[in-house]
Design a protein around this motif. Sequence first.
Motif, PDB file in Angstrom:
ATOM      1  N   ARG A   1       0.018  -6.021   2.195  1.00 42.68           N
ATOM      2  CA  ARG A   1       0.709  -6.495   0.991  1.00 42.68           C
ATOM      3  C   ARG A   1       0.376  -5.615  -0.202  1.00 42.68           C
ATOM      4  NH1 ARG A   1      -0.079 -12.680  -0.702  1.00 42.68           N
ATOM      5  NH2 ARG A   1      -2.265 -12.023  -0.562  1.00 42.68           N
ATOM      6  N   GLU A   2      -0.872  -5.196  -0.322  1.00 45.03           N
ATOM      7  CA  GLU A   2      -1.261  -4.319  -1.427  1.00 45.03           C
ATOM      8  C   GLU A   2      -0.613  -2.944  -1.290  1.00 45.03           C
ATOM      9  OE1 GLU A   2      -5.695  -5.927  -2.707  1.00 45.03           O
ATOM     10  OE2 GLU A   2      -5.464  -4.810  -0.831  1.00 45.03           O
ATOM     11  N   VAL A   3      -0.575  -2.415  -0.079  1.00 47.68           N
ATOM     12  CA  VAL A   3       0.061  -1.108   0.130  1.00 47.68           C
ATOM     13  C   VAL A   3       1.521  -1.168  -0.297  1.00 47.68           C
ATOM     14  CG1 VAL A   3       0.773   0.590   1.843  1.00 47.68           C
ATOM     15  CG2 VAL A   3      -1.498  -0.428   1.988  1.00 47.68           C
ATOM     16  N   THR A   4       2.204  -2.231   0.088  1.00 47.40           N
ATOM     17  CA  THR A   4       3.612  -2.383  -0.292  1.00 47.40           C
ATOM     18  C   THR A   4       3.758  -2.515  -1.802  1.00 47.40           C
ATOM     19  OG1 THR A   4       4.158  -3.452   1.816  1.00 47.40           O
ATOM     20  CG2 THR A   4       5.666  -3.832  -0.034  1.00 47.40           C
ATOM     21  N   ARG A   5       2.895  -3.317  -2.395  1.00 46.29           N
ATOM     22  CA  ARG A   5       2.963  -3.548  -3.843  1.00 46.29           C
ATOM     23  C   ARG A   5       2.748  -2.259  -4.621  1.00 46.29           C
ATOM     24  NH1 ARG A   5      -0.279  -8.589  -6.578  1.00 46.29           N
ATOM     25  NH2 ARG A   5       1.065  -8.818  -8.406  1.00 46.29           N
ATOM     26  N   PHE A   6       1.743  -1.494  -4.247  1.00 39.76           N
ATOM     27  CA  PHE A   6       1.449  -0.252  -4.963  1.00 39.76           C
ATOM     28  C   PHE A   6       2.527   0.803  -4.688  1.00 39.76           C
ATOM     29  CE2 PHE A   6      -3.291  -1.446  -4.354  1.00 39.76           C
ATOM     30  CZ  PHE A   6      -3.175  -2.417  -5.333  1.00 39.76           C
ATOM     31  N   SER A   7       3.034   0.833  -3.462  1.00 36.18           N
ATOM     32  CA  SER A   7       4.101   1.786  -3.128  1.00 36.18           C
ATOM     33  C   SER A   7       5.358   1.478  -3.932  1.00 36.18           C
ATOM     34  CB  SER A   7       4.398   1.744  -1.628  1.00 36.18           C
ATOM     35  OG  SER A   7       3.269   2.152  -0.876  1.00 36.18           O
ATOM     36  N   ASP A   8       5.670   0.203  -4.071  1.00 32.36           N
ATOM     37  CA  ASP A   8       6.828  -0.193  -4.871  1.00 32.36           C
ATOM     38  C   ASP A   8       6.655   0.202  -6.338  1.00 32.36           C
ATOM     39  OD1 ASP A   8       8.032  -1.247  -2.650  1.00 32.36           O
ATOM     40  OD2 ASP A   8       7.539  -3.337  -3.097  1.00 32.36           O
ATOM     41  N   ALA A   9       5.389   0.291  -6.784  1.00 35.16           N
ATOM     42  CA  ALA A   9       5.101   0.673  -8.173  1.00 35.16           C
ATOM     43  C   ALA A   9       5.089   2.189  -8.352  1.00 35.16           C
ATOM     44  CB  ALA A   9       3.771   0.085  -8.617  1.00 35.16           C
TER      45      ALA A   9
END
Length: 256
Positions: free
Chosen positions: A215-223
């Motif tokens: 979830r963090e990887v996705t969140r940071f990638s989206d940012a």
Amino acid sequence: MSNPVFFVPAGSLDGTGPGSLFVLEGSEARHAVTVKRLGIGEPVDIVDGAGARLTGIVSDAGPGTLSVTASTVVFEEAPAVRLVLVQALAKGDRDELAIETATELGIDAVVPWQAERSIVRWKGERAARAHAKWQSVVTAAAKQARRAWIPEVRAALDSAALAKAVAAADLAVILHEDAKNPLRTVLEGASEWAAGEAPREVLLIVGPEGGISPREVTRFSDAGAVTALLGHHVLRSSTAGPAAVVLASDILGRWS
């Protein structure tokens, strides 16, 4: 052999030039006199942690004071590309080991990160004490490495706040074992702006013992963050950051 280094507050060396007499006082002077046992005629460096370095000769040493006659006073420019280690909180002081080693290798700032899988938690009074401890660790490491700059220890972030920092960054790199592109490839792609005159920042994000959550990887990638592979082996939380600092410093020309 390099000179011993002692820190003074930023700006303390302003107006000091060759031939000037600078008097070191307080705990640093006591350490110089009682622990290092510096005497008259010995070389020493006085730095303000913000780039200014006075190199001189001890002219007098007394209880709680060290007088130094300046030979040179120079200002060491900060790197054009700043490296910021976002270090997840980790157990067993592995996070402190990471920032200590990264400081010796030249990191410019560190960010404590309360990751989802971090076992260690900074809350209330403990957070203030832990932040002060990190500042003490990087200061001691900067002195050990004879640096003129003390890395900044920024405020601790949770994952939501880190996502905002990623969005505002010039480049944010998640060091992740499942990444497809090597860190070298990612950083070489930034070589054009790295060669420019405007200071830039690269965030190097390192997860805790259990790794960065999907979830963090996705969140940071989206940012706006990109994932990068540091090597063929899985590195500990205390090792990944310093290893990335070495590689980034070489690729971005910080060690040229």
